[in-house]
Design a protein around this motif. Structure first.
Motif, PDB file in Angstrom:
ATOM      1  N   GLN A 136       0.814  -1.268  -0.007  1.00  0.00           N
ATOM      2  CA  GLN A 136      -0.029  -0.181   0.014  1.00  0.00           C
ATOM      3  C   GLN A 136       0.899   1.081   0.073  1.00  0.00           C
ATOM      4  OE1 GLN A 136      -3.043  -0.032  -0.366  1.00  0.00           O
ATOM      5  NE2 GLN A 136      -4.103  -1.992   0.363  1.00  0.00           N
ATOM      6  N   ALA A 137       2.229   1.003   0.291  1.00  0.00           N
ATOM      7  CA  ALA A 137       2.974   2.202   0.149  1.00  0.00           C
ATOM      8  C   ALA A 137       4.482   1.593   0.069  1.00  0.00           C
ATOM      9  CB  ALA A 137       2.785   3.077   1.573  1.00  0.00           C
ATOM     10  N   LEU A 138       5.335   2.689  -0.175  1.00  0.00           N
ATOM     11  CA  LEU A 138       6.612   2.371  -0.392  1.00  0.00           C
ATOM     12  C   LEU A 138       7.318   1.831   0.836  1.00  0.00           C
ATOM     13  CD1 LEU A 138       9.319   2.588  -2.055  1.00  0.00           C
ATOM     14  CD2 LEU A 138       9.946   5.038  -1.030  1.00  0.00           C
ATOM     15  N   PRO A 139       7.819   0.634   0.816  1.00  0.00           N
ATOM     16  CA  PRO A 139       8.262  -0.167   2.224  1.00  0.00           C
ATOM     17  C   PRO A 139       9.635   0.446   2.368  1.00  0.00           C
ATOM     18  CG  PRO A 139       7.813  -1.623   0.280  1.00  0.00           C
ATOM     19  CD  PRO A 139       7.733  -0.375  -0.346  1.00  0.00           C
ATOM     20  N   ARG A 151       1.701  -7.494  -5.295  1.00  0.00           N
ATOM     21  CA  ARG A 151       0.623  -6.441  -6.125  1.00  0.00           C
ATOM     22  C   ARG A 151       0.968  -5.082  -5.312  1.00  0.00           C
ATOM     23  NH1 ARG A 151      -4.185  -6.876  -8.910  1.00  0.00           N
ATOM     24  NH2 ARG A 151      -5.933  -4.990  -8.630  1.00  0.00           N
ATOM     25  N   ILE A 152       1.346  -4.038  -6.317  1.00  0.00           N
ATOM     26  CA  ILE A 152       1.601  -2.533  -5.785  1.00  0.00           C
ATOM     27  C   ILE A 152       0.497  -1.895  -5.784  1.00  0.00           C
ATOM     28  CG2 ILE A 152       3.075  -0.600  -6.093  1.00  0.00           C
ATOM     29  CD1 ILE A 152       4.725  -2.873  -5.521  1.00  0.00           C
ATOM     30  N   GLN A 153      -0.331  -1.795  -4.685  1.00  0.00           N
ATOM     31  CA  GLN A 153      -1.506  -1.000  -4.967  1.00  0.00           C
ATOM     32  C   GLN A 153      -1.436   0.484  -4.504  1.00  0.00           C
ATOM     33  OE1 GLN A 153      -4.245  -3.394  -4.853  1.00  0.00           O
ATOM     34  NE2 GLN A 153      -5.079  -1.691  -5.973  1.00  0.00           N
ATOM     35  N   ALA A 154      -0.226   1.006  -4.116  1.00  0.00           N
ATOM     36  CA  ALA A 154       0.135   2.258  -4.063  1.00  0.00           C
ATOM     37  C   ALA A 154       0.051   3.034  -5.286  1.00  0.00           C
ATOM     38  CB  ALA A 154       1.248   2.369  -3.161  1.00  0.00           C
ATOM     39  N   PRO A 155      -0.526   4.105  -5.595  1.00  0.00           N
ATOM     40  CA  PRO A 155      -0.441   4.611  -6.729  1.00  0.00           C
ATOM     41  C   PRO A 155       0.896   5.028  -7.272  1.00  0.00           C
ATOM     42  CG  PRO A 155      -2.153   5.971  -5.663  1.00  0.00           C
ATOM     43  CD  PRO A 155      -1.516   5.004  -4.663  1.00  0.00           C
ATOM     44  N   LEU A 156       1.196   4.636  -8.495  1.00  0.00           N
ATOM     45  CA  LEU A 156       2.805   5.148  -9.253  1.00  0.00           C
ATOM     46  C   LEU A 156       2.353   5.902 -10.139  1.00  0.00           C
ATOM     47  CD1 LEU A 156       4.122   1.301  -9.532  1.00  0.00           C
ATOM     48  CD2 LEU A 156       4.640   3.006  -7.472  1.00  0.00           C
ATOM     49  N   THR A 157       3.537   6.927 -10.252  1.00  0.00           N
ATOM     50  CA  THR A 157       3.317   7.875 -11.313  1.00  0.00           C
ATOM     51  C   THR A 157       4.397   7.322 -12.513  1.00  0.00           C
ATOM     52  OG1 THR A 157       2.748   9.491 -10.172  1.00  0.00           O
ATOM     53  CG2 THR A 157       3.584  10.337 -11.980  1.00  0.00           C
ATOM     54  N   LEU A 158       4.113   7.223 -13.481  1.00  0.00           N
ATOM     55  CA  LEU A 158       5.014   7.026 -14.698  1.00  0.00           C
ATOM     56  C   LEU A 158       5.988   8.211 -15.181  1.00  0.00           C
ATOM     57  CD1 LEU A 158       2.928   4.998 -17.122  1.00  0.00           C
ATOM     58  CD2 LEU A 158       4.497   3.914 -15.506  1.00  0.00           C
ATOM     59  N   ALA A 172       8.697   4.058 -13.027  1.00  0.00           N
ATOM     60  CA  ALA A 172       7.599   4.854 -12.218  1.00  0.00           C
ATOM     61  C   ALA A 172       8.114   5.234 -10.782  1.00  0.00           C
ATOM     62  CB  ALA A 172       6.517   3.696 -11.851  1.00  0.00           C
ATOM     63  N   SER A 173       7.356   6.294 -10.050  1.00  0.00           N
ATOM     64  CA  SER A 173       7.743   6.695  -8.712  1.00  0.00           C
ATOM     65  C   SER A 173       6.603   6.566  -7.900  1.00  0.00           C
ATOM     66  CB  SER A 173       8.125   8.154  -9.013  1.00  0.00           C
ATOM     67  OG  SER A 173       8.359   8.795  -7.853  1.00  0.00           O
ATOM     68  N   PHE A 174       6.875   6.366  -6.527  1.00  0.00           N
ATOM     69  CA  PHE A 174       5.763   6.534  -5.608  1.00  0.00           C
ATOM     70  C   PHE A 174       5.596   7.797  -5.179  1.00  0.00           C
ATOM     71  CE2 PHE A 174       7.210   2.017  -5.046  1.00  0.00           C
ATOM     72  CZ  PHE A 174       6.354   1.183  -4.396  1.00  0.00           C
ATOM     73  N   ASP A 175       6.283   8.904  -5.627  1.00  0.00           N
ATOM     74  CA  ASP A 175       6.213  10.128  -4.997  1.00  0.00           C
ATOM     75  C   ASP A 175       6.048  11.192  -6.192  1.00  0.00           C
ATOM     76  OD1 ASP A 175       6.250  12.145  -2.951  1.00  0.00           O
ATOM     77  OD2 ASP A 175       8.217  12.558  -3.374  1.00  0.00           O
ATOM     78  N   GLY A 176       5.024  10.818  -7.141  1.00  0.00           N
ATOM     79  CA  GLY A 176       4.705  11.582  -8.076  1.00  0.00           C
ATOM     80  C   GLY A 176       5.916  11.757  -9.250  1.00  0.00           C
ATOM     81  N   ARG A 177       5.747  13.267  -9.749  1.00  0.00           N
ATOM     82  CA  ARG A 177       6.929  13.389 -10.767  1.00  0.00           C
ATOM     83  C   ARG A 177       8.144  13.444  -9.984  1.00  0.00           C
ATOM     84  NH1 ARG A 177       6.861  15.312 -15.808  1.00  0.00           N
ATOM     85  NH2 ARG A 177       4.727  15.330 -15.915  1.00  0.00           N
ATOM     86  N   GLN A 178       9.314  13.070 -10.864  1.00  0.00           N
ATOM     87  CA  GLN A 178      10.559  13.218 -10.037  1.00  0.00           C
ATOM     88  C   GLN A 178      11.029  14.374 -10.720  1.00  0.00           C
ATOM     89  OE1 GLN A 178      12.629   9.352 -10.151  1.00  0.00           O
ATOM     90  NE2 GLN A 178      11.534   8.980  -8.292  1.00  0.00           N
ATOM     91  N   GLN A 202      12.658   6.371  -4.415  1.00  0.00           N
ATOM     92  CA  GLN A 202      11.285   6.274  -4.754  1.00  0.00           C
ATOM     93  C   GLN A 202      10.997   5.563  -6.062  1.00  0.00           C
ATOM     94  OE1 GLN A 202       8.760   7.568  -3.047  1.00  0.00           O
ATOM     95  NE2 GLN A 202      10.087   8.000  -1.330  1.00  0.00           N
ATOM     96  N   ARG A 203      11.967   5.242  -6.847  1.00  0.00           N
ATOM     97  CA  ARG A 203      11.977   4.866  -8.171  1.00  0.00           C
ATOM     98  C   ARG A 203      11.599   3.245  -8.349  1.00  0.00           C
ATOM     99  NH1 ARG A 203      16.717   6.046 -12.017  1.00  0.00           N
ATOM    100  NH2 ARG A 203      15.745   8.181 -11.805  1.00  0.00           N
ATOM    101  N   LEU A 204      10.717   2.804  -9.082  1.00  0.00           N
ATOM    102  CA  LEU A 204      10.739   1.303  -9.366  1.00  0.00           C
ATOM    103  C   LEU A 204      10.435   1.136 -10.781  1.00  0.00           C
ATOM    104  CD1 LEU A 204      10.025  -1.534  -7.872  1.00  0.00           C
ATOM    105  CD2 LEU A 204       7.518  -1.091  -8.054  1.00  0.00           C
ATOM    106  N   VAL A 205      11.365   0.340 -11.274  1.00  0.00           N
ATOM    107  CA  VAL A 205      11.140  -0.333 -12.754  1.00  0.00           C
ATOM    108  C   VAL A 205      10.135  -1.149 -12.860  1.00  0.00           C
ATOM    109  CG1 VAL A 205      12.404  -1.006 -14.687  1.00  0.00           C
ATOM    110  CG2 VAL A 205      13.589   0.467 -13.139  1.00  0.00           C
ATOM    111  N   LEU A 206       9.301  -0.924 -13.900  1.00  0.00           N
ATOM    112  CA  LEU A 206       8.366  -1.910 -14.521  1.00  0.00           C
ATOM    113  C   LEU A 206       8.730  -2.498 -15.532  1.00  0.00           C
ATOM    114  CD1 LEU A 206       5.171   0.182 -13.977  1.00  0.00           C
ATOM    115  CD2 LEU A 206       6.234  -1.024 -12.135  1.00  0.00           C
ATOM    116  N   ASP A 207       8.808  -4.079 -15.566  1.00  0.00           N
ATOM    117  CA  ASP A 207       9.648  -4.800 -16.505  1.00  0.00           C
ATOM    118  C   ASP A 207       8.731  -5.877 -16.990  1.00  0.00           C
ATOM    119  OD1 ASP A 207      11.840  -5.572 -18.251  1.00  0.00           O
ATOM    120  OD2 ASP A 207      13.247  -5.619 -16.492  1.00  0.00           O
TER     121      ASP A 207
END
Length: 571
Positions: A136-139, A151-158, A172-178, A202-207
């Protein structure tokens, strides 16, 4: 060294004999992972049992195994098993399997991915596939979740799609625009370092579950067009791992996306409107339909026409009176020049655009700056002026200045088209080499360019009454870097977006980080006349594939890699 896998029957016999002999006892996967970044059992042979949560043998050369846990929240309960080309009957996602192999750490950009190099797999039995753990949030720490089905339920911003076509990745980022750290903080400062670390955290790559280059199609998008930066991911499901230097989610289900809408053309108050736009290399071949490919820009005559149509749509939609342009082909001012043909295309619908003719150049570089204006709205006053020599030539492009007066008015406005040297490191040495402070190469030259530009304009090259000046263009430096700080803090130029009270402006996105390379600076005499400022985010947030060289989405979308800006004045 990779162990050859045993054939299924041989593997089953071996595992059966191990249970009755002095082979390794079966371990919980958490014991293999351990509490640190590396396994405490590295190099040892282990026997584990778990359920196959994802099969990436084709794309990544292995699969993920997850068990019911060891009761320790500081250890991961899943592991990557490298190998598996020969597997027993019943193997597949949701199968419970035993694996015998050696624990290894696969390098990943300064960190590593704990894995088991399999020497035997099986037996496997039908079981229930694991359910994803919901995030639900960045661990606080990703390490205890390495290899887990999430399952990443926290909103991610591309934030970036530049690696999608080559590697099947979205960032993607857990904290909006980077943000580029040097857009917000002075390079080399503690705050700059903090922002850089924050971005990485805050970054997470979707692969796409594959290390193959140029995948062609990306399963997790299906037929969905590549999303704009700023789009939201409401749910992302897959396996967490550290690979190629980044924490990433190897997706096992389609993304649930809320696409960001493209913004309409900007509108600003004011009777006189001035735009700036980097055209991303407008080259027209020989000007007669041939001469392609050129040194830059479109690779064919058809691609040039598609590029030209996009640029015309962008400039027309902004409805400016004057526009400063960057990255024009430096091919003169005749009817076959790129500048003249751009103006012809703008006038095809009845407009009355004209261009400022500097005679030659300006400058000797392959590209140049230019100025165009609506002749039914404004008229140039006097001759243009250029600043040559020193850093201006084939490094920073030669600035072009022209005074304009609105039809029926008497107060001149001086517009200076500007394009400083890029951050690329070709030929950079000494003070111009990358100083590792976040400003890239050629910062010393850009700073000297800023100093000389200010000194030249202080001399009022267009006349003593021409003190209302706006410098527009691509400075190739973010807001808190040395060239911009010199112009603002030491020389008194005013940031138009700060004067207009525009929060969080940006015109460019690089490696998922937003910031301004394109600026508008006002002389103290001009600042009170500013009525509004805007950037049109029609390019920086658009995926590359929307551009003329790829899918060629009709209209202004991705007409360039820079966003245009628009200012409104009352003189």
């Amino acid at each position: 060294m990779r162990h050859p896998l045993l054939l299924p029957a041989t593997a089953s016999l071996l595992l059966a004999s191990l249970s009755a002999a002095a082979g390794p006892a079966s371990l919980a996967i958490g014991k293999v992972q351990g509490e640190g970044t590396r396994s405490p059992l590295q190099g040892q042979e282990v026997l584990v049992s778990g359920v196959v949560s994802a099969d990436f043998r084709e794309g990544l050369g292995g699969f993920y195994l997850q068990d019911g846990g060891d009761g320790n929240p500081r250890t991961s309960d899943a592991v990557f098993v490298r190998g598996g080309q020969a597997v027993p009957a019943g193997f597949g996602r949701g199968a419970r399997c035993q694996v015998l192999g050696r624990v290894v750490e696969l390098p990943s950009g300064g960190e590593s991915l704990t894995a088991i190099e399999a020497s035997a797999i099986g037996p496997c039995q039908r079981a229930q596939a694991p359910q994803p753990a919901t995030i639900q949030a960045l661990p606080a720490d990703w390490e205890p979740l390495e290899g887990m089905y999430l399952r990443i339920q926290a909103p991610l911003t591309l934030t970036a799609s530049h690696a999608l076509g080559r590697w099947g990745e979205l960032w993607a980022s857990f904290d909006g625009r980077q943000w580029q750290p040097s857009e917000l903080a002075a390079p080399g400062s503690a705050e700059h370092a903090r922002l850089r670390a924050h971005n990485l955290r805050q970054r997470l790559v979707l692969d796409d579950g594959s290390s193959a280059r140029d995948p062609g199609s990306v399963p997790y998008l299906g037929d969905t067009p590549v999303p704009r930066r700023g789009s939201l991911v409401s749910a992302a499901e897959g396996i967490l791992e550290h690979r190629n230097g980044s924490w990433r989610l190897q997706l096992t289900a389609p993304l649930q996306l809320q696409a960001a809408e493209a913004p309409p053309p900007p509108q600003v108050p004011g009777k006189l409107k001035v735009a700036a736009f980097n055209l991303e290399n407008l080259f027209n071949g020989d000007g007669r339909g041939g001469g392609f490919p050129t040194r830059r820009g479109a690779r064919s005559a058809a691609a040039y026409q598609a590029q030209l149509a996009k640029l015309v749509a962008t400039i027309q939609a902004m409805d400016a009176d004057i526009a400063a342009l960057m990255e024009l082909e430096n091919d003169g001012y005749g009817p076959e020049s790129s500048l003249a043909q751009l103006v012809d295309a703008l006038n095809a619908g009845g407009a009355r655009w004209r261009f400022v003719d500097a005679g030659t150049g300006p400058g000797p570089d392959t590209i140049r700056v230019g100025l165009i204006y609506r002749s039914e709205r404004v008229v140039p006053r006097g001759r243009p002026a250029v600043l040559e020599g020193g850093p201006f030539g084939t490094r920073s492009r030669v600035p072009l200045a022209q005074a304009f007066v609105r039809k029926g008015g008497r107060t001149p406005l001086v517009v200076v088209a500007n394009h400083f040297k890029s951050k690329g490191c070709s030929e950079a040495t000494g003070a111009d080499a990358d100083q590792k402070d976040g400003q890239g190469c050629w910062n010393a030259l850009r700073t000297e360019s800023a100093r000389r530009l200010h000194a030249w304009l202080q001399e009022r090259p267009l006349g003593r009454d021409a003190g209302r000046v706006v410098i527009l263009g691509d400075f190739n430096a973010y807001a808190m870097e040395d060239p911009l700080r010199l112009l603002r803090e030491e020389s008194g130029w005013r940031d138009a977006f700060a004067v207009a009270g525009i929060p969080s402006p940006y015109s460019y996105v690089y490696d998922g980080l937003s910031g301004r390379l394109d600026h508008a600076l006002l002389s103290p005499e001009l600042a009170p006349a500013l009525r509004g400022a805007a950037e049109w985010h029609v390019n920086a947030d658009e995926p590359d594939e929307a551009g003329y060289a790829a899918r060629n989405v009709p209209g202004p979308a991705r007409s360039s890699d820079h966003d245009p800006l628009l200012l409104g004045f009352d003189l």
